[in-house]
Design an enzyme around this catalytic site. Sequence first.
Site, mmCIF file in Angstrom:
data_model
loop_
_atom_site.group_PDB
_atom_site.id
_atom_site.type_symbol
_atom_site.label_atom_id
_atom_site.label_comp_id
_atom_site.label_asym_id
_atom_site.label_seq_id
_atom_site.Cartn_x
_atom_site.Cartn_y
_atom_site.Cartn_z
ATOM 1 C CB VAL A 6 32.565 -9.235 35.270
ATOM 2 C CG1 VAL A 6 31.882 -8.348 34.442
ATOM 3 C CG2 VAL A 6 31.870 -10.605 35.617
ATOM 4 N N PRO B 160 0.443 -3.844 1.887
ATOM 5 C CG PRO B 160 -0.282 -5.794 2.271
ATOM 6 C CD PRO B 160 0.683 -5.309 1.828
ATOM 7 C CG ASP C 165 -0.208 7.529 -0.568
ATOM 8 O OD1 ASP C 165 0.243 8.528 -1.283
ATOM 9 O OD2 ASP C 165 -0.366 6.519 -0.810
ATOM 10 C CE LYS D 242 -3.951 10.767 -3.799
ATOM 11 N NZ LYS D 242 -3.031 9.856 -4.259
ATOM 12 N N GLY E 108 0.766 2.903 -0.526
ATOM 13 C CA GLY E 108 0.258 1.738 0.066
ATOM 14 C C GLY E 108 0.042 0.578 -1.205
ATOM 15 N N GLY E 109 0.151 -0.712 -0.681
ATOM 16 C CA GLY E 109 -0.091 -1.687 -1.735
ATOM 17 C C GLY E 109 0.513 -1.596 -2.844
ATOM 18 C CG ASP E 110 0.727 -2.692 -7.759
ATOM 19 O OD1 ASP E 110 1.447 -3.806 -7.751
ATOM 20 O OD2 ASP E 110 0.239 -1.944 -8.373
ATOM 21 C CB ILE F 146 -4.242 -2.073 -7.629
ATOM 22 C CG1 ILE F 146 -3.512 -3.180 -8.763
ATOM 23 C CG2 ILE F 146 -5.569 -2.570 -7.142
ATOM 24 C CD1 ILE F 146 -3.517 -4.611 -8.246
ATOM 25 C CB THR G 286 -2.791 -5.316 -4.485
ATOM 26 O OG1 THR G 286 -3.721 -4.363 -4.518
ATOM 27 C CG2 THR G 286 -3.308 -6.621 -4.768
ATOM 28 C CB ALA G 287 -5.365 -3.913 -0.004
ATOM 29 C CG MET H 143 -11.007 3.083 -1.286
ATOM 30 S SD MET H 143 -10.415 4.030 -3.025
ATOM 31 C CE MET H 143 -10.228 3.028 -4.106
HETATM 32 N N1 SAH Z 1 -2.862 0.814 -4.035
HETATM 33 C C1 SAH Z 1 -3.308 0.148 -2.863
HETATM 34 C C2 SAH Z 1 -5.014 0.596 -2.725
HETATM 35 C C3 SAH Z 1 -5.068 2.040 -2.466
HETATM 36 S S1 SAH Z 1 -6.785 2.283 -2.470
HETATM 37 C C4 SAH Z 1 -3.307 -1.359 -2.974
HETATM 38 O O1 SAH Z 1 -3.077 -1.812 -4.000
HETATM 39 O O2 SAH Z 1 -3.569 -2.045 -2.024
HETATM 40 C C5 SAH Z 1 -7.052 2.231 -0.767
HETATM 41 C C6 SAH Z 1 -7.814 1.317 -0.124
HETATM 42 O O3 SAH Z 1 -7.166 0.008 -0.182
HETATM 43 C C7 SAH Z 1 -8.514 0.947 1.343
HETATM 44 O O4 SAH Z 1 -9.795 1.824 1.363
HETATM 45 C C8 SAH Z 1 -8.752 -0.377 1.307
HETATM 46 O O5 SAH Z 1 -9.923 -0.748 1.137
HETATM 47 C C9 SAH Z 1 -7.798 -0.791 0.668
HETATM 48 N N2 SAH Z 1 -6.619 -1.330 1.634
HETATM 49 C C10 SAH Z 1 -5.063 -0.884 1.683
HETATM 50 N N3 SAH Z 1 -4.426 -1.386 2.508
HETATM 51 C C11 SAH Z 1 -5.116 -2.226 3.280
HETATM 52 C C12 SAH Z 1 -4.947 -2.998 4.513
HETATM 53 N N4 SAH Z 1 -3.960 -3.232 5.337
HETATM 54 N N5 SAH Z 1 -6.105 -3.624 5.146
HETATM 55 C C13 SAH Z 1 -7.325 -3.665 4.351
HETATM 56 N N6 SAH Z 1 -7.509 -2.626 3.333
HETATM 57 C C14 SAH Z 1 -6.484 -2.043 2.855
#
Ligand code: SAH
Length: 458
Positions: free
Chosen positions: A23, A227, A250, A272, A303-305, A308, A333-334, A385
């Site tokens: 070792v 998401p 955000d 936000k 977050g998400g797209d 959207i 998107t979510a 939302m």
């Molecule tokens: N641009 C984002 C949406 C922004 S609005 C998209 O395309 O997803 C924010 C809303 O997105 C939240 O109030 C919720 O309704 C939804 N959201 C975003 N991430 C989420 C997640 N991981 N789980 C559940 N809802 C989500």
Amino acid sequence: MDYLPLFYKVKNRQVLLVGGGKVALRKANFLLRAQAKIKLVAIEVCAELEELLADKKHEVSSRAFQNGDINEASLIVAATNNIELNKQIADAAAKLNIPVNVVDQPELCSFIFPSIVDRSPLIVAVSSSGKSPVLARLLRSRLETFIPSGYGTLSVFLGDFRNKVKSKINSLSARMRFWEKVINGPAAELLLAGKPEQAETIVESMLSDFDEKELSQGEVYLVGAGPGDPDLLTFRALRLMQQADVVLYDRLVSQEILYMTRQDADKIHVGKQREKHTMEQGEISSLLVKLAKSGKRVLRLKGGDPFIFGRGGEEIEQLAEANIPFQVVPGITAASGCSSYAGIPLTHRDYAQSVTFVTGHMKNNQCDLNWSHLVQEGQTVVIYMGLIGLPYICEQLIIHGRPGDTPIALIQKGTTPQQKIYIGTLDTLPEIIREKDVQAPTLIIVGEVVALHEKLSW
Ligand code: SAH
């Protein structure tokens, strides 16, 4: 992090190695790669070690360890199979604050050795913080396969130009962009193809043609982070995240994803949150313009797209007016993320031929939606939302003609480890979640497809 990753210089400095078997031999070989001066202490020293450390620079003492042995050491490695002795060494090291590693006894170590990919001077180190050296080793071998062997030579080549580039290009961000151009361009390719002179000529001409002013205009990347699950980022999102100088993000963007942005980038939280906008929309847009005008590459991470329910369009309007270059990167998107992770297909040949995304954001205790459209048959409705307005939304859908037993799902923090799914009907769901500690963000899915969750959840 439980450990601070760093690269420690031991070249021509004394490293104490205690132990004289196989070792210790392995560790000695590793330390020699970093050009350490080894002091070896062991009652019995194997022949290979004797031979390896024959150079006068090293010191081999065939005797028992004494506490005084550590005095000159910059680093200590205990590689004996004597648990008490290992403890004695670790204690002595702790007293003098000298980093110590005790082989196979992580509780006695103040540092641990990573698995490495060695393309010296380029080194990639991987560690599982002692939890699973095998996992770290497997990852290391994967990295091994996609880091070209010529990257060591490339690092030396780039290093040779460093001072010259520094004296020609003043600003740090311009210098960074210059290097990215060199590394992603033909010069690096030529070098890897074994043509250093041609590579050098190209870098020289790039440097003399380089106009710092040209780079005084920055750009903006409006990027969807998906998401929550970092695995759902796109390749382009990741590439731009690694490249941006400033990040505006955000609340919906998770820490895990934020960690994937460039480590030395400035990170600005622009908020936000319901009723708690950390920065007004107009302020965000103005900040994007200001930063880009000062030459920064700005990442607006959402977050998400971004297009959207993300106000992405509004944010880039000002950029377009100010003629600032920008690009938009879609994200998952979510609705897509949550429905997939909950096993609820948004469309289905038998149950839903269309899907509608709406916002359930409440204003003056109601939300103004086209209810007669939303109650049409053969349709899935996804509500962003909508948590606060859920009772109102269910009530309106029923009043406008959707049957009270229509299945509905509420998905909390979809795609993350905290994902939770509540299933009910338009009649029952508001009651089901009333007593529950439901946490935002949540997404609502209304329609017959929700019934498939039972069969398709995974
Ligand atoms: N641009 C984002 C949406 C922004 S609005 C998209 O395309 O997803 C924010 C809303 O997105 C939240 O109030 C919720 O309704 C939804 N959201 C975003 N991430 C989420 C997640 N991981 N789980 C559940 N809802 C989500």
